[in-house]
Each structure stands twice: as structure tokens, then as C-alpha cells.
Design a protein around this motif. Structure first.
Motif, PDB file in Angstrom:
ATOM      1  N   LYS A 230       0.829  -1.202   0.000  1.00  0.00           N
ATOM      2  CA  LYS A 230       0.000   0.000   0.000  1.00  0.00           C
ATOM      3  C   LYS A 230       0.871   1.263   0.000  1.00  0.00           C
ATOM      4  O   LYS A 230       0.603   2.209  -0.734  1.00  0.00           O
ATOM      5  N   ALA A 231       1.936   1.254   0.796  1.00  0.00           N
ATOM      6  CA  ALA A 231       2.836   2.411   0.861  1.00  0.00           C
ATOM      7  C   ALA A 231       3.558   2.624  -0.467  1.00  0.00           C
ATOM      8  O   ALA A 231       3.741   3.768  -0.908  1.00  0.00           O
ATOM      9  N   LEU A 232       3.963   1.544  -1.127  1.00  0.00           N
ATOM     10  CA  LEU A 232       4.644   1.647  -2.417  1.00  0.00           C
ATOM     11  C   LEU A 232       3.731   2.269  -3.468  1.00  0.00           C
ATOM     12  O   LEU A 232       4.128   3.183  -4.201  1.00  0.00           O
ATOM     13  N   ILE A 233       2.487   1.803  -3.544  1.00  0.00           N
ATOM     14  CA  ILE A 233       1.539   2.356  -4.524  1.00  0.00           C
ATOM     15  C   ILE A 233       1.256   3.820  -4.223  1.00  0.00           C
ATOM     16  O   ILE A 233       1.211   4.648  -5.135  1.00  0.00           O
ATOM     17  N   ARG A 234       1.118   4.168  -2.959  1.00  0.00           N
ATOM     18  CA  ARG A 234       0.895   5.565  -2.569  1.00  0.00           C
ATOM     19  C   ARG A 234       2.066   6.435  -3.029  1.00  0.00           C
ATOM     20  O   ARG A 234       1.869   7.521  -3.580  1.00  0.00           O
ATOM     21  N   ARG A 235       3.296   5.961  -2.823  1.00  0.00           N
ATOM     22  CA  ARG A 235       4.476   6.734  -3.239  1.00  0.00           C
ATOM     23  C   ARG A 235       4.526   6.890  -4.761  1.00  0.00           C
ATOM     24  O   ARG A 235       4.848   7.962  -5.274  1.00  0.00           O
ATOM     25  N   LEU A 236       4.224   5.814  -5.496  1.00  0.00           N
ATOM     26  CA  LEU A 236       4.255   5.883  -6.959  1.00  0.00           C
ATOM     27  C   LEU A 236       3.242   6.887  -7.501  1.00  0.00           C
ATOM     28  O   LEU A 236       3.559   7.701  -8.373  1.00  0.00           O
ATOM     29  N   ILE A 237       2.021   6.818  -7.001  1.00  0.00           N
ATOM     30  CA  ILE A 237       0.982   7.744  -7.473  1.00  0.00           C
ATOM     31  C   ILE A 237       1.325   9.176  -7.064  1.00  0.00           C
ATOM     32  O   ILE A 237       1.198  10.109  -7.865  1.00  0.00           O
ATOM     33  N   SER A 238       1.796   9.365  -5.834  1.00  0.00           N
ATOM     34  CA  SER A 238       2.142  10.705  -5.362  1.00  0.00           C
ATOM     35  C   SER A 238       3.295  11.308  -6.150  1.00  0.00           C
ATOM     36  O   SER A 238       3.296  12.492  -6.466  1.00  0.00           O
TER      37      SER A 238
ATOM     38  N   SER B  54      -7.873  -1.316   0.740  1.00  0.00           N
ATOM     39  CA  SER B  54      -8.007  -0.663  -0.561  1.00  0.00           C
ATOM     40  C   SER B  54      -6.650  -0.112  -0.982  1.00  0.00           C
ATOM     41  O   SER B  54      -6.084   0.755  -0.320  1.00  0.00           O
ATOM     42  N   LEU B  55      -6.101  -0.653  -2.093  1.00  0.00           N
ATOM     43  CA  LEU B  55      -4.794  -0.201  -2.586  1.00  0.00           C
ATOM     44  C   LEU B  55      -4.904   1.061  -3.430  1.00  0.00           C
ATOM     45  O   LEU B  55      -4.106   1.982  -3.318  1.00  0.00           O
ATOM     46  N   PHE B  56      -5.890   1.056  -4.340  1.00  0.00           N
ATOM     47  CA  PHE B  56      -6.085   2.209  -5.208  1.00  0.00           C
ATOM     48  C   PHE B  56      -7.486   2.144  -5.796  1.00  0.00           C
ATOM     49  O   PHE B  56      -8.180   1.151  -5.670  1.00  0.00           O
ATOM     50  N   ILE B  57      -7.871   3.245  -6.440  1.00  0.00           N
ATOM     51  CA  ILE B  57      -9.148   3.321  -7.146  1.00  0.00           C
ATOM     52  C   ILE B  57      -8.865   3.150  -8.630  1.00  0.00           C
ATOM     53  O   ILE B  57      -7.997   3.821  -9.196  1.00  0.00           O
ATOM     54  N   TRP B  58      -9.584   2.238  -9.249  1.00  0.00           N
ATOM     55  CA  TRP B  58      -9.521   2.003 -10.692  1.00  0.00           C
ATOM     56  C   TRP B  58     -10.793   2.592 -11.269  1.00  0.00           C
ATOM     57  O   TRP B  58     -11.887   2.337 -10.777  1.00  0.00           O
ATOM     58  N   GLY B  59     -10.662   3.389 -12.312  1.00  0.00           N
ATOM     59  CA  GLY B  59     -11.847   3.976 -12.914  1.00  0.00           C
ATOM     60  C   GLY B  59     -11.777   3.985 -14.429  1.00  0.00           C
ATOM     61  O   GLY B  59     -10.694   3.939 -15.013  1.00  0.00           O
ATOM     62  N   LEU B  60     -12.940   4.047 -15.045  1.00  0.00           N
ATOM     63  CA  LEU B  60     -13.046   4.169 -16.490  1.00  0.00           C
ATOM     64  C   LEU B  60     -13.789   5.469 -16.774  1.00  0.00           C
ATOM     65  O   LEU B  60     -14.860   5.713 -16.210  1.00  0.00           O
ATOM     66  N   CYS B  61     -13.208   6.304 -17.626  1.00  0.00           N
ATOM     67  CA  CYS B  61     -13.736   7.646 -17.879  1.00  0.00           C
ATOM     68  C   CYS B  61     -13.906   7.890 -19.375  1.00  0.00           C
ATOM     69  O   CYS B  61     -13.325   7.182 -20.198  1.00  0.00           O
TER      70      CYS B  61
END
Length: 121
Positions: A2-10, A95-102
Motif C-alpha cells: 500500500k505504501a509503495l503504490i501511494r508513493r508511486l501515485i504521489s 483498498s490499494l487504489f481506485i480504478w476507474g473508467l472515464c
């Protein structure tokens, strides 16, 4: 994880403004990527040209605390995106991240167009 994904997105994500149905605005970071699939779900028949063109769907990946939901509006890089679907991706009950389709705003919306109107009779 979770911390790794947060760092990547940030670190690598784009600044995004989220407008909710309640007319509330928040700032977040995330990724918006054009879906370039060759599958039939991502193609739209164009009778005048007799060909197929991409529908203009975009993938959104953002932090779970961004609160992105279906029907929200995302503003990024001077463009408008309408969220059609948003799901939390879970790992070990977190919850790791939100996946969305736009879809990009201001264009024909492929989810509400009738497939009968674009096919020859």
C-alpha cells in the motif's frame, strides 16, 4: 504494498481536481491514460467513413482516499473527464487504489448512445 503504490501515485501522478455530484471540489493525484485496446468494446462504427474509430475511453488510477466515484468529473491538464465506473482494488482487505473508467467531456458519450442508431438498417 500500500505504501509503495501511494508513493508511486504521489510521485509520478498528475494533479487532478475532482468535482462530485454534491458540487464539492477536491484535489488529488492520479494517472489518466487513454485506453488503446483493439477490442470491439473500444471501437465505434462510423458509417460515413465506413471504418472504426476509438471511443475515447480513459483509465484512471488514484489513491483510495481520493474518493473518486462514478459520475464525478475529473479536471486534468485543462481537460474534462467524466467517471463512468470507479472501483476500489483490494489487497488483503485493504483498498490499494481506485480504478476507474472515464470518457472525455464534451464528446459523444459511448455509454448512452444507442447501438441501433449507428448500424445500417
Amino acid at each position: 504494498m500500500k505504501a509503495l503504490i501511494r508513493r508511486l501515485i504521489s510521485r509520478y501522478g498528475t494533479d487532478i481536481e475532482i468535482l462530485t455530484e454534491a458540487e464539492k471540489s477536491t484535489k488529488a493525484r492520479g494517472f489518466l491514460q487513454l485506453v488503446t485496446s483493439k477490442s470491439w468494446q473500444n471501437m465505434e462504427r462510423m458509417i460515413p467513413d465506413g471504418g472504426e474509430v476509438p471511443r475515447g475511453q480513459y483509465l484512471f488510477i488514484g489513491l483510495p482516499d481520493s474518493g473518486v466515484r462514478a459520475a464525478d468529473i475529473l479536471l486534468a491538464d485543462g481537460r474534462v473527464f467524466i467517471v463512468r465506473r470507479a472501483d476500489a482494488i483490494l489487497y488483503r482487505n485493504e483498498s490499494l487504489f481506485i480504478w476507474g473508467l472515464c470518457v472525455e467531456g464534451g464528446e459523444a458519450d459511448p455509454w448512452t448512445e444507442s447501438s441501433d442508431s449507428s448500424s445500417p438498417s
